[in-house]
Design a protein around this motif. Structure first.
Motif, PDB file in Angstrom:
ATOM      1  N   ASP A 258       0.849  -1.193   0.000  1.00  0.00           N
ATOM      2  CA  ASP A 258       0.000   0.000   0.000  1.00  0.00           C
ATOM      3  C   ASP A 258       0.876   1.231   0.000  1.00  0.00           C
ATOM      4  OD1 ASP A 258      -2.066  -1.877   2.035  1.00  0.00           O
ATOM      5  OD2 ASP A 258      -2.852  -0.888   0.234  1.00  0.00           O
ATOM      6  N   VAL A 259       0.554   2.178  -0.857  1.00  0.00           N
ATOM      7  CA  VAL A 259       1.251   3.460  -0.903  1.00  0.00           C
ATOM      8  C   VAL A 259       0.206   4.541  -0.668  1.00  0.00           C
ATOM      9  CG1 VAL A 259       2.706   5.025  -2.230  1.00  0.00           C
ATOM     10  CG2 VAL A 259       2.947   2.543  -2.517  1.00  0.00           C
ATOM     11  N   ALA A 260       0.191   5.095   0.534  1.00  0.00           N
ATOM     12  CA  ALA A 260      -0.803   6.096   0.920  1.00  0.00           C
ATOM     13  C   ALA A 260      -0.237   7.495   0.672  1.00  0.00           C
ATOM     14  CB  ALA A 260      -1.174   5.924   2.389  1.00  0.00           C
ATOM     15  N   LEU A 261      -0.939   8.297  -0.113  1.00  0.00           N
ATOM     16  CA  LEU A 261      -0.448   9.597  -0.540  1.00  0.00           C
ATOM     17  C   LEU A 261      -1.138  10.729   0.220  1.00  0.00           C
ATOM     18  CD1 LEU A 261      -0.571   8.910  -4.391  1.00  0.00           C
ATOM     19  CD2 LEU A 261       1.394   8.636  -2.859  1.00  0.00           C
ATOM     20  N   PRO A 262      -0.440  11.832   0.458  1.00  0.00           N
ATOM     21  CA  PRO A 262      -1.040  12.965   1.174  1.00  0.00           C
ATOM     22  C   PRO A 262      -2.028  13.733   0.315  1.00  0.00           C
ATOM     23  CG  PRO A 262       1.162  13.538   0.432  1.00  0.00           C
ATOM     24  CD  PRO A 262       0.978  12.078   0.099  1.00  0.00           C
ATOM     25  N   ASP A 263      -2.988  14.374   0.945  1.00  0.00           N
ATOM     26  CA  ASP A 263      -3.955  15.196   0.229  1.00  0.00           C
ATOM     27  C   ASP A 263      -3.252  16.254  -0.603  1.00  0.00           C
ATOM     28  OD1 ASP A 263      -5.850  13.752   1.541  1.00  0.00           O
ATOM     29  OD2 ASP A 263      -6.702  15.423   2.679  1.00  0.00           O
ATOM     30  N   GLY A 264      -3.847  16.539  -1.761  1.00  0.00           N
ATOM     31  CA  GLY A 264      -3.367  17.639  -2.582  1.00  0.00           C
ATOM     32  C   GLY A 264      -2.164  17.343  -3.440  1.00  0.00           C
ATOM     33  N   MET A 265      -1.687  16.105  -3.481  1.00  0.00           N
ATOM     34  CA  MET A 265      -0.506  15.789  -4.286  1.00  0.00           C
ATOM     35  C   MET A 265      -0.752  16.123  -5.755  1.00  0.00           C
ATOM     36  SD  MET A 265       1.633  12.204  -4.593  1.00  0.00           S
ATOM     37  CE  MET A 265       2.667  12.472  -3.153  1.00  0.00           C
ATOM     38  N   GLU A 266       0.232  16.759  -6.399  1.00  0.00           N
ATOM     39  CA  GLU A 266       0.096  17.212  -7.783  1.00  0.00           C
ATOM     40  C   GLU A 266       0.860  16.304  -8.737  1.00  0.00           C
ATOM     41  OE1 GLU A 266       1.077  21.377  -7.784  1.00  0.00           O
ATOM     42  OE2 GLU A 266      -0.797  21.885  -6.734  1.00  0.00           O
TER      43      GLU A 266
END
Length: 367
Positions: A258-266
């Motif tokens: 699993d690769v969980a990404l932060p909000d707002g990543m562009e």
């Protein structure tokens, strides 16, 4: 940027040293696997295929079923049921594909196939329209869940994803106009997903011995929680989910990675994260097939997303994923995954980025 993807990949590599053969995760790694697409396809030449498959394909095979958009949901329902037919129609109207490239499954998924993933009780009650009110509420379609059109559509989607995988194994690349029901669990549905098409396709192909190992690559903005659970006891399937950390589902499951990404990543950071993870998994796991969930809900304008990708970023993602997998000599089956917008034409064009990229790659790789 913090290297989110590298951290998760490193954790997986450390957790499974017995399976590790490579540690490099840079983009150049995609060329390490030998044999090429043609060598990979030759290993599948003896497998029997669905009756709609053409043996002489000169352009990207695209799978569509007329039932994909057949159910009628209440006005204002957030699930864009009509988008699948819209994708099909615009692909032909905009000359992305010709009508002759479209292939239709001979039949809907059988109970025997569905039972490879789902419990007999759940399949029986769904098929007979007798799911409870609570179960239907969790799925999100209300009373429509009991209608024959939705039951047929759900099973047709599983058949379509399986056919897309079969075509990819035969030709190197194929795309669906639907697919990616990754929130469906073995004994219940969730989040607009009832039967898990990705898991069923994987288990059917493994049962047939058409492949030895499969990678489910899920880039939908929501974690593939159902897929993770459905395939958690299948050592021959690697489930990779790259998703927004703070989005649905609130309770995450454990994929192989699993690769969980932060909000707002562009765009650039997102594409860098993909590049840091996918080549390394291909090198280590060495799948015979990639089932790709190309959800477009990471888009900044998506109703249910929390990332900030642009149309350009999504197109770059599709080109990057397809090129990375195909350069490694691995067939890939693309499914459109999630996407939410009130304008179905806008949403369809967003989903069609997958087919545009795949059409170009089909030519570039001389498939």
């Amino acid at each position: 940027m913090r290297h989110w993807a590298s951290v998760y990949l490193a954790e997986w590599l450390l957790a499974s040293p017995g399976r590790r053969r490579y540690a490099a995760v840079d983009c150049a790694g995609r060329h390490v696997l030998t044999g090429g697409i043609s060598a990979t396809l030759s290993r599948h030449a003896a497998v029997g295929w669905s009756c709609t498959m053409s043996t002489s394909v000169t352009a990207l095979p695209v799978v569509h079923h007329p039932s994909y958009s057949k159910p009628q949901l209440p006005t204002g329902h957030r699930f864009p049921m009509g988008v699948f037919q819209k994708v099909h129609d615009l692909l032909i109207q905009d000359k992305v594909i010709r009508a002759s490239q479209v292939q239709v499954p001979c039949d809907i998924a059988s109970d025997e196939q569905l039972h490879m993933v789902h419990t007999e009780d759940f399949v029986s009650r769904f098929s007979s329209g007798t799911l409870s009110e609570m179960e239907m509420r969790r799925i999100g379609f209300g009373e429509v869940t009991r209608h024959a059109d939705l039951i047929e559509r759900t099973k047709a989607e599983v058949a379509g994803t399986l056919l897309t995988a079969e075509l990819a194994l035969q030709h190197g690349l194929a795309c669906n106009t639907a697919g990616g029901t990754h929130h469906a669990f073995p004994s219940f549905g969730s989040g607009f997903c009832i039967l898990n098409d990705l898991a069923v396709a994987a288990e059917v192909l493994l049962h047939r011995k058409a492949v030895d190992r499969i990678l489910v690559l899920d880039l939908d903005v929501h974690q593939g929680d159902g897929t993770a659970v459905c395939l958690q006891d299948s050592p021959k399937v690697f489930t990779l989910s790259m998703h927004a950390a703070n989005n649905f589902p609130a309770r995450k499951q454990k994929s192989t990675l699993d690769v969980a990404l932060p909000d707002g990543m562009e765009d650039d950071d997102y594409l860098r994260a993909v590049a840091e993870v996918v080549p390394g998994v291909l090198q280590d796991f060495r799948p015979d097939l990639v089932l790709y969930d190309a959800g477009v809900d990471p888009h900044h304008d998506d109703r249910l997303g929390r990332l900030n990708l642009t149309d350009s970023g999504l197109m770059r993602r599709e080109m990057q994923v397809l090129d990375t997998v195909m350069a490694a000599g691995i067939p890939i089956a693309g499914n459109i995954g999630g996407g939410y917008h009130t304008d179905l034409t806008v949403l369809a064009q967003r989903h069609m980025l997958l087919h545009r990229a795949a059409s170009q790659m089909f030519v570039d790789y001389k498939l």
